[in-house]
Write an enzyme that holds these catalytic residues in place. Sequence first.
Site, PDB file in Angstrom:
ATOM      1  N   LYS A 131       3.782  39.587  -4.943  1.00 18.73           N
ATOM      2  CA  LYS A 131       2.374  39.441  -5.277  1.00 18.73           C
ATOM      3  C   LYS A 131       1.568  40.564  -4.621  1.00 18.73           C
ATOM      4  O   LYS A 131       2.131  41.491  -4.030  1.00 18.73           O
ATOM      5  CB  LYS A 131       1.886  38.053  -4.846  1.00 18.73           C
ATOM      6  CG  LYS A 131       2.746  36.917  -5.435  1.00 18.73           C
ATOM      7  CD  LYS A 131       2.230  35.559  -5.084  1.00 18.73           C
ATOM      8  CE  LYS A 131       1.059  35.180  -5.936  1.00 18.73           C
ATOM      9  NZ  LYS A 131       0.651  33.776  -5.770  1.00 18.73           N
ATOM     10  N   ARG A 157       0.818  -1.215   0.000  1.00 14.99           N
ATOM     11  CA  ARG A 157       0.000   0.000   0.000  1.00 14.99           C
ATOM     12  C   ARG A 157       0.852   1.264   0.000  1.00 14.99           C
ATOM     13  O   ARG A 157       0.523   2.243  -0.672  1.00 14.99           O
ATOM     14  CB  ARG A 157      -0.943  -0.008   1.214  1.00 14.99           C
ATOM     15  CG  ARG A 157      -1.857   1.207   1.331  1.00 14.99           C
ATOM     16  CD  ARG A 157      -2.489   1.638   0.027  1.00 14.99           C
ATOM     17  NE  ARG A 157      -3.142   0.549  -0.700  1.00 14.99           N
ATOM     18  CZ  ARG A 157      -3.472   0.598  -1.977  1.00 14.99           C
ATOM     19  NH1 ARG A 157      -3.200   1.678  -2.700  1.00 14.99           N
ATOM     20  NH2 ARG A 157      -4.071  -0.422  -2.554  1.00 14.99           N
ATOM     21  N   GLU A 167       4.151  39.925  -9.954  1.00 10.87           N
ATOM     22  CA  GLU A 167       2.808  39.647 -10.438  1.00 10.87           C
ATOM     23  C   GLU A 167       2.095  40.968 -10.741  1.00 10.87           C
ATOM     24  O   GLU A 167       2.132  41.893  -9.928  1.00 10.87           O
ATOM     25  CB  GLU A 167       2.029  38.864  -9.383  1.00 10.87           C
ATOM     26  CG  GLU A 167       0.634  38.469  -9.796  1.00 10.87           C
ATOM     27  CD  GLU A 167      -0.091  37.734  -8.688  1.00 10.87           C
ATOM     28  OE1 GLU A 167      -0.030  36.490  -8.683  1.00 10.87           O
ATOM     29  OE2 GLU A 167      -0.685  38.396  -7.820  1.00 10.87           O
ATOM     30  N   ASP A 215      -1.535  38.084 -14.055  1.00 15.11           N
ATOM     31  CA  ASP A 215      -2.492  37.324 -13.265  1.00 15.11           C
ATOM     32  C   ASP A 215      -3.933  37.622 -13.662  1.00 15.11           C
ATOM     33  O   ASP A 215      -4.358  38.787 -13.681  1.00 15.11           O
ATOM     34  CB  ASP A 215      -2.288  37.650 -11.783  1.00 15.11           C
ATOM     35  CG  ASP A 215      -3.193  36.820 -10.878  1.00 15.11           C
ATOM     36  OD1 ASP A 215      -3.357  35.617 -11.151  1.00 15.11           O
ATOM     37  OD2 ASP A 215      -3.732  37.382  -9.909  1.00 15.11           O
ATOM     38  N   LYS A 229       1.690  24.920  -4.745  1.00  9.33           N
ATOM     39  CA  LYS A 229       0.462  24.314  -4.220  1.00  9.33           C
ATOM     40  C   LYS A 229       0.606  22.793  -4.235  1.00  9.33           C
ATOM     41  O   LYS A 229      -0.053  22.078  -4.989  1.00  9.33           O
ATOM     42  CB  LYS A 229      -0.737  24.775  -5.030  1.00  9.33           C
ATOM     43  CG  LYS A 229      -0.970  26.286  -4.931  1.00  9.33           C
ATOM     44  CD  LYS A 229      -2.105  26.759  -5.821  1.00  9.33           C
ATOM     45  CE  LYS A 229      -2.271  28.269  -5.723  1.00  9.33           C
ATOM     46  NZ  LYS A 229      -3.333  28.786  -6.614  1.00  9.33           N
TER      47      LYS A 229
END
Length: 306
Positions: free
Chosen positions: A187, A120, A216, A237, A155
């Site tokens: 950002k 597994r 960004e 963006d 992410k």
Amino acid sequence: MTRVDTTQATDDGLSGFPLEHALALVEVALAEDLGPRGLDVTTLATIPADQVRTAEVVARAPGVVAGIPVVSLVLEQVAETLGVDVPSVEVVRDDGARVERGDVIARVVGSTRVVLVAERTLLNVVSRLSGVATHTRRWADALEGTGTMVLDTRKTTPGMRWLEKYAVRCGGGTNKRMGLYDVAMIKDNHKLAAGSVAAAYALVRERFPDVPVQVEVTTPDEAQEAWDAGARFVMCDNMDVATLTATVALLRENASAAGEPVEIEATGGLTLEVVRDYAGSGVDYVSVGGLTHSSPIVDIALDLVD
């Protein structure tokens, strides 16, 4: 694009496979599965200690394979725990290979106890990484011939970043920054806190002069501000295609006039259905967080062979 070198050559010759990170993950995953006593109670009760069998790792669905070196790593750790010889592994399909349902990916010969205890854990990792590679391959195929590359993001699954980014490469994608340490990415929140694009860029340059900086932007005017501040990697963006095309043209014109390179990325809200339209704007990259945060696994099984 300036980014961290994610390749690691290992003693096994597995160039690009993040061995150190894989070993750490396998150790944690086995401890989670075997519990505080380190036992697979079913296998120990039903399988004779001296039994040796052959098993096959088999694709139950089509996809792109990634993470096959993990099979050997899991078997080695389990064999050491049980104090027996390590099963042999024949790799039939290398990482990056496309497979169809029913294809044998690897063949294992050795202690049945080791194989079943390891089953597994090795399947969880290989299925997950193959899912990332398969999803990435769809984006790479969709962009084929455009000159635009697909990038991953941060992410990722905690503890699996290096492996998931390796899987992205197996699927034909490109890694962006590995973390918060290797590339400065300005950002919205950074711009707001610093007061402006120019202020944020100047502060990063002052504190970390050798770190690559990416900015960004959301409008052509902001892209111009980023260029004037010194940014040579600009992330556009959540722009529509028309706005993106205008922004790319502006930045290319600036770069041509200055005799300097510029790299441009489209990010935010992209889908496979529209990505070629966005690539047509002339961007160098599209970044897709879904490569790692939303990829379904590839169903892979381990079967004992009579």
